[in-house]
Design a protein around this motif. Structure first.
Motif, mmCIF file in Angstrom:
data_model
loop_
_atom_site.group_PDB
_atom_site.id
_atom_site.type_symbol
_atom_site.label_atom_id
_atom_site.label_comp_id
_atom_site.label_asym_id
_atom_site.label_seq_id
_atom_site.Cartn_x
_atom_site.Cartn_y
_atom_site.Cartn_z
ATOM 1 N N THR A 1 0.834 -1.210 0.000
ATOM 2 C CA THR A 1 0.000 0.000 0.000
ATOM 3 C C THR A 1 0.864 1.254 0.000
ATOM 4 O O THR A 1 0.640 2.181 -0.782
ATOM 5 N N GLY A 2 1.877 1.280 0.864
ATOM 6 C CA GLY A 2 2.777 2.430 0.925
ATOM 7 C C GLY A 2 3.539 2.634 -0.366
ATOM 8 O O GLY A 2 3.720 3.770 -0.822
ATOM 9 N N CYS A 3 3.973 1.533 -0.977
ATOM 10 C CA CYS A 3 4.697 1.635 -2.250
ATOM 11 C C CYS A 3 3.806 2.198 -3.352
ATOM 12 O O CYS A 3 4.259 3.011 -4.160
ATOM 13 N N LEU A 4 2.550 1.781 -3.368
ATOM 14 C CA LEU A 4 1.625 2.309 -4.368
ATOM 15 C C LEU A 4 1.401 3.808 -4.173
ATOM 16 O O LEU A 4 1.347 4.567 -5.147
ATOM 17 N N VAL A 5 1.305 4.249 -2.926
ATOM 18 C CA VAL A 5 1.138 5.679 -2.663
ATOM 19 C C VAL A 5 2.402 6.438 -3.063
ATOM 20 O O VAL A 5 2.330 7.537 -3.604
ATOM 21 N N LEU A 6 3.572 5.848 -2.832
ATOM 22 C CA LEU A 6 4.823 6.480 -3.277
ATOM 23 C C LEU A 6 4.851 6.619 -4.795
ATOM 24 O O LEU A 6 5.306 7.647 -5.318
ATOM 25 N N LEU A 7 4.399 5.602 -5.517
ATOM 26 C CA LEU A 7 4.334 5.677 -6.982
ATOM 27 C C LEU A 7 3.356 6.768 -7.422
ATOM 28 O O LEU A 7 3.641 7.519 -8.361
ATOM 29 N N LEU A 8 2.214 6.866 -6.751
ATOM 30 C CA LEU A 8 1.255 7.931 -7.063
ATOM 31 C C LEU A 8 1.854 9.302 -6.765
ATOM 32 O O LEU A 8 1.601 10.265 -7.483
ATOM 33 N N GLU B 1 -4.780 -4.982 6.626
ATOM 34 C CA GLU B 1 -5.210 -3.936 7.559
ATOM 35 C C GLU B 1 -4.667 -2.562 7.157
ATOM 36 O O GLU B 1 -5.342 -1.549 7.324
ATOM 37 N N THR B 2 -3.474 -2.529 6.587
ATOM 38 C CA THR B 2 -2.921 -1.257 6.121
ATOM 39 C C THR B 2 -3.740 -0.718 4.953
ATOM 40 O O THR B 2 -4.022 0.480 4.889
ATOM 41 N N PHE B 3 -4.124 -1.602 4.051
ATOM 42 C CA PHE B 3 -4.946 -1.166 2.924
ATOM 43 C C PHE B 3 -6.312 -0.678 3.401
ATOM 44 O O PHE B 3 -6.816 0.340 2.931
ATOM 45 N N ALA B 4 -6.919 -1.399 4.353
ATOM 46 C CA ALA B 4 -8.206 -0.977 4.919
ATOM 47 C C ALA B 4 -8.065 0.384 5.600
ATOM 48 O O ALA B 4 -8.928 1.258 5.462
ATOM 49 N N LEU B 5 -6.970 0.579 6.319
ATOM 50 C CA LEU B 5 -6.712 1.859 6.977
ATOM 51 C C LEU B 5 -6.571 2.979 5.948
ATOM 52 O O LEU B 5 -7.122 4.067 6.126
ATOM 53 N N PHE B 6 -5.853 2.707 4.866
ATOM 54 C CA PHE B 6 -5.696 3.692 3.802
ATOM 55 C C PHE B 6 -7.052 4.079 3.213
ATOM 56 O O PHE B 6 -7.338 5.262 3.017
ATOM 57 N N LEU B 7 -7.902 3.092 2.942
ATOM 58 C CA LEU B 7 -9.228 3.382 2.389
ATOM 59 C C LEU B 7 -10.078 4.193 3.363
ATOM 60 O O LEU B 7 -10.774 5.128 2.957
ATOM 61 N N CYS B 8 -10.010 3.848 4.655
ATOM 62 C CA CYS B 8 -10.760 4.621 5.660
ATOM 63 C C CYS B 8 -10.243 6.053 5.740
ATOM 64 O O CYS B 8 -11.033 7.001 5.798
ATOM 65 N N GLY B 9 -8.937 6.209 5.748
ATOM 66 C CA GLY B 9 -8.348 7.545 5.782
ATOM 67 C C GLY B 9 -8.714 8.343 4.546
ATOM 68 O O GLY B 9 -9.007 9.546 4.621
ATOM 69 N N LEU B 10 -8.721 7.691 3.395
ATOM 70 C CA LEU B 10 -9.092 8.343 2.137
ATOM 71 C C LEU B 10 -10.559 8.789 2.168
ATOM 72 O O LEU B 10 -10.899 9.892 1.733
ATOM 73 N N PHE B 11 -11.414 7.934 2.720
ATOM 74 C CA PHE B 11 -12.826 8.293 2.856
ATOM 75 C C PHE B 11 -12.993 9.515 3.757
ATOM 76 O O PHE B 11 -13.703 10.460 3.410
ATOM 77 N N LEU B 12 -12.339 9.505 4.910
ATOM 78 C CA LEU B 12 -12.446 10.627 5.842
ATOM 79 C C LEU B 12 -11.898 11.920 5.220
ATOM 80 O O LEU B 12 -12.490 12.996 5.371
ATOM 81 N N ALA B 13 -10.769 11.812 4.516
ATOM 82 C CA ALA B 13 -10.197 12.988 3.857
ATOM 83 C C ALA B 13 -11.120 13.497 2.749
ATOM 84 O O ALA B 13 -11.224 14.712 2.537
ATOM 85 N N SER B 14 -11.809 12.595 2.075
ATOM 86 C CA SER B 14 -12.749 12.994 1.020
ATOM 87 C C SER B 14 -13.929 13.762 1.601
ATOM 88 O O SER B 14 -14.361 14.773 1.039
ATOM 89 N N VAL B 15 -14.449 13.286 2.713
ATOM 90 C CA VAL B 15 -15.551 13.985 3.368
ATOM 91 C C VAL B 15 -15.090 15.376 3.807
ATOM 92 O O VAL B 15 -15.781 16.376 3.581
ATOM 93 N N ALA C 1 -8.729 7.289 11.518
ATOM 94 C CA ALA C 1 -9.219 5.984 11.070
ATOM 95 C C ALA C 1 -8.681 4.862 11.950
ATOM 96 O O ALA C 1 -9.435 3.968 12.352
ATOM 97 N N GLU C 2 -7.399 4.898 12.278
ATOM 98 C CA GLU C 2 -6.815 3.848 13.129
ATOM 99 C C GLU C 2 -7.400 3.894 14.528
ATOM 100 O O GLU C 2 -7.658 2.842 15.132
ATOM 101 N N THR C 3 -7.641 5.084 15.030
ATOM 102 C CA THR C 3 -8.274 5.207 16.345
ATOM 103 C C THR C 3 -9.658 4.564 16.320
ATOM 104 O O THR C 3 -10.031 3.806 17.222
ATOM 105 N N GLY C 4 -10.422 4.850 15.270
ATOM 106 C CA GLY C 4 -11.746 4.240 15.122
ATOM 107 C C GLY C 4 -11.687 2.730 15.000
ATOM 108 O O GLY C 4 -12.470 2.014 15.611
ATOM 109 N N LEU C 5 -10.714 2.236 14.233
ATOM 110 C CA LEU C 5 -10.579 0.788 14.075
ATOM 111 C C LEU C 5 -10.171 0.124 15.388
ATOM 112 O O LEU C 5 -10.650 -0.955 15.731
ATOM 113 N N LEU C 6 -9.281 0.764 16.135
ATOM 114 C CA LEU C 6 -8.849 0.204 17.421
ATOM 115 C C LEU C 6 -9.973 0.173 18.448
ATOM 116 O O LEU C 6 -10.046 -0.756 19.264
ATOM 117 N N LEU C 7 -10.816 1.176 18.421
ATOM 118 C CA LEU C 7 -11.909 1.245 19.389
ATOM 119 C C LEU C 7 -13.131 0.445 18.940
ATOM 120 O O LEU C 7 -14.151 0.423 19.619
#
Length: 141
Positions: A56-63, A90-104, A130-136
């Motif tokens: 996931t991190g490598c793909l974001v670096l390429l982007l 879990e990293t990919f899920a976190l990225f998608l959640c973070g992307l959703f929150l940033a989009s909103v 997003a990670e805080t939400g997932l942890l809780l």
């Protein structure tokens, strides 16, 4: 335990990204090395699972490269750093959640008239939320 370590790393980087909109590379590298050492001394330290952790991190670096840093490379490094602790899925899920929150946030920002096409904001704080939400146990929100 590894999820809480990832949360701690995200806490530090979210604060730095929020304050300066920049992440110090020595800190990113130190977190990367810490995660790599932890990963390879754990039970699941195979080559294939290492690739999954970093993907996931490598793909974001390429982007980031393709967009000429419109997406910060620090975001990709942070995702690789925490990927060592969370694993690939879990990293990919976190990225998608973070992307959703940033989009909103972006939609609200644009509709309020405060944002614009050339305005930028820190992304790592959304990963932290997003990670805080997932942890809780509440999911992304």
């Amino acid at each position: 335990m590894k999820q809480w370590i990832a949360w701690g790393i995200l806490s530090i980087f979210a604060w730095k990204d929020f304050r300066a909109k920049e992440l110090p590379f020595p800190w990113l590298l130190a977190a990367f090395l810490l995660g790599a050492v932890n990963f390879f001394f754990s039970d699941d330290g195979t080559f294939l699972s290492a690739i999954q952790c970093l993907l996931t991190g490598c793909l974001v670096l390429l982007l980031s490269r393709a967009s000429r840093e419109a997406i910060g490379s620090g975001d990709g490094w942070v995702l690789m750093d925490i990927g060592w602790f969370l694993g690939g899925a879990e990293t990919f899920a976190l990225f998608l959640c973070g992307l959703f929150l940033a989009s909103v946030w972006s939609a609200v920002w644009l509709l309020s008239g405060k944002g614009g096409r050339k305005k930028s904001f820190a992304f790592v704080p959304f990963l932290w939320i997003a990670e805080t939400g997932l942890l809780l146990g509440g999911g992304c929100l």
